[in-house]
Design a protein around this motif. Structure first.
Motif, PDB file in Angstrom:
ATOM      1  N   LEU A 153       0.825  -1.204   0.000  1.00  0.00           N
ATOM      2  CA  LEU A 153       0.000   0.000   0.000  1.00  0.00           C
ATOM      3  C   LEU A 153       0.860   1.255   0.000  1.00  0.00           C
ATOM      4  O   LEU A 153       0.541   2.244  -0.674  1.00  0.00           O
ATOM      5  CB  LEU A 153      -0.922  -0.011   1.219  1.00  0.00           C
ATOM      6  N   ALA A 154       1.958   1.224   0.757  1.00  0.00           N
ATOM      7  CA  ALA A 154       2.847   2.380   0.802  1.00  0.00           C
ATOM      8  C   ALA A 154       3.505   2.613  -0.556  1.00  0.00           C
ATOM      9  O   ALA A 154       3.708   3.757  -0.975  1.00  0.00           O
ATOM     10  CB  ALA A 154       3.917   2.187   1.878  1.00  0.00           C
ATOM     11  N   LEU A 155       3.847   1.525  -1.262  1.00  0.00           N
ATOM     12  CA  LEU A 155       4.440   1.665  -2.589  1.00  0.00           C
ATOM     13  C   LEU A 155       3.454   2.318  -3.555  1.00  0.00           C
ATOM     14  O   LEU A 155       3.820   3.233  -4.312  1.00  0.00           O
ATOM     15  CB  LEU A 155       4.865   0.297  -3.114  1.00  0.00           C
ATOM     16  N   GLY A 156       2.206   1.870  -3.524  1.00  0.00           N
ATOM     17  CA  GLY A 156       1.203   2.494  -4.377  1.00  0.00           C
ATOM     18  C   GLY A 156       0.981   3.953  -4.046  1.00  0.00           C
ATOM     19  O   GLY A 156       0.881   4.813  -4.939  1.00  0.00           O
ATOM     20  N   LEU A 157       0.943   4.265  -2.748  1.00  0.00           N
ATOM     21  CA  LEU A 157       0.737   5.648  -2.335  1.00  0.00           C
ATOM     22  C   LEU A 157       1.939   6.516  -2.697  1.00  0.00           C
ATOM     23  O   LEU A 157       1.784   7.671  -3.122  1.00  0.00           O
ATOM     24  CB  LEU A 157       0.481   5.699  -0.820  1.00  0.00           C
ATOM     25  N   ALA A 158       3.141   5.978  -2.544  1.00  0.00           N
ATOM     26  CA  ALA A 158       4.347   6.737  -2.895  1.00  0.00           C
ATOM     27  C   ALA A 158       4.388   7.031  -4.395  1.00  0.00           C
ATOM     28  O   ALA A 158       4.753   8.136  -4.820  1.00  0.00           O
ATOM     29  CB  ALA A 158       5.590   5.971  -2.462  1.00  0.00           C
TER      30      ALA A 158
END
Length: 304
Positions: A97-102
């Protein structure tokens, strides 16, 4: 004679610089020794004793007896299994999720700065506050989650934190939400260090978004991704405050992480020596994880 004196002067200057460097590092080194290394060594020594709370007799040395008992303690190993499920269950979705948000926050969007500031709000909140807030969200009578499910006609009224089947997944959701911002910040920093010229050249060559990610973005982001994932796994394995506020290890020990188990042994049952042995096992596991990570980084550096 002059040559010998000239050779001694650089050595003397180097020794003086070393002493000066140690003098500058000392103010930061003393708190680490007193507050980290000292308690760690004391805990290791305590693990080989029968230390208990409220005892008037002297603490005695019992050798590896605590570790032998711990080896046959099924409750501790069950808590360790729960801890691994928790750590992996939080770390993997957290990273994805953090990768997508980043990737999203790295785009040229309107109000991008405001969105970035909003994304790190959970990171700025203390774990106790996060736990209390999510207890209100999961409240079976007036919680936001159950009210939303009722409005959608999907039932509601479930006690998420007290159900044997739902307690651990509910706590994992909170862990993902609370820890995702720091992973997002680290990945976003890695994305911003990737030269835009490489993306532009790949786009000119006809590479699509997925191919550009595989060929350009991920190779540049991989060192940061490995580092933050390893750190998250270690931090999540050592979690205490968030789960303690949410469930205190219940129901029926379904969310009793190893740190919670050691805390209960020490401060509820007064078995300080036994709890210290649990802490030593956790330190050993964390040390192995760190060693694996460092070896992987060194090999990656050699291959590069």
């Amino acid at each position: 004679m002059t040559a010998v004196a000239g050779a001694r002067r650089p050595a003397t200057r180097a020794a003086t610089r070393d002493h000066g460097a140690w003098f500058l590092v000392l103010p930061a080194l003393i708190p680490i020794l007193l507050l980290s290394v000292g308690p760690l060594l004391y805990g290791i020594v305590l693990a080989f004793t029968d230390a208990q709370s409220g005892r008037t007799t002297a603490t005695t040395w019992i050798g590896a007896l605590n570790f032998r008992d711990l080896l046959h303690d099924t409750l501790f190993w069950e808590s360790f299994r729960i801890g691994l499920v928790w750590a992996v269950g939080v770390t993997v979705p957290q990273f994805l999720l953090a990768l997508g948000l980043a990737l999203l926050l790295n785009q040229d969007l309107r109000l991008r700065r405001f969105a970035r500031a909003l994304a790190i709000v959970p990171w700025a909140m203390p774990e106790v506050v996060v736990g209390i807030m999510w207890r209100l969200v999961y409240n079976p009578d007036a919680g936001v989650l159950n009210e939303t499910l009722r409005d959608l006609g999907l039932g509601g009224g479930r006690d998420w934190l007290s159900g044997l089947a739902t307690a651990l997944p509910a706590v994992i959701v909170v862990g993902v939400w609370a820890g995702m911002p720091q992973t997002t910040v680290a990945l976003l920093a890695g994305l911003q260090n990737t030269p835009r010229e490489l993306h532009e050249a790949a786009a000119v060559d006809g590479a699509g978004a997925w191919r550009r990610f595989r060929a350009v973005t991920w190779p540049a982001l991989r060192p940061v991704a490995l580092a933050i994932t390893a750190l998250n796994l270690i931090w999540n394995l050592n979690s205490f405050a968030l789960v303690y506020v949410l469930t205190s290890g219940g129901p029926g020990g379904k969310t009793r992480l190893p740190m919670l188990f050691a805390y209960e042994e020490a401060f509820r049952y007064g078995q300080f020596g036994y709890a210290a042995a649990m802490g030593c096992v956790l330190v050993a596991v964390v040390s192995v994880l760190l060693a694996v990570f460092l070896v992987g980084r060194l090999r990656g550096g050699e291959d590069a």
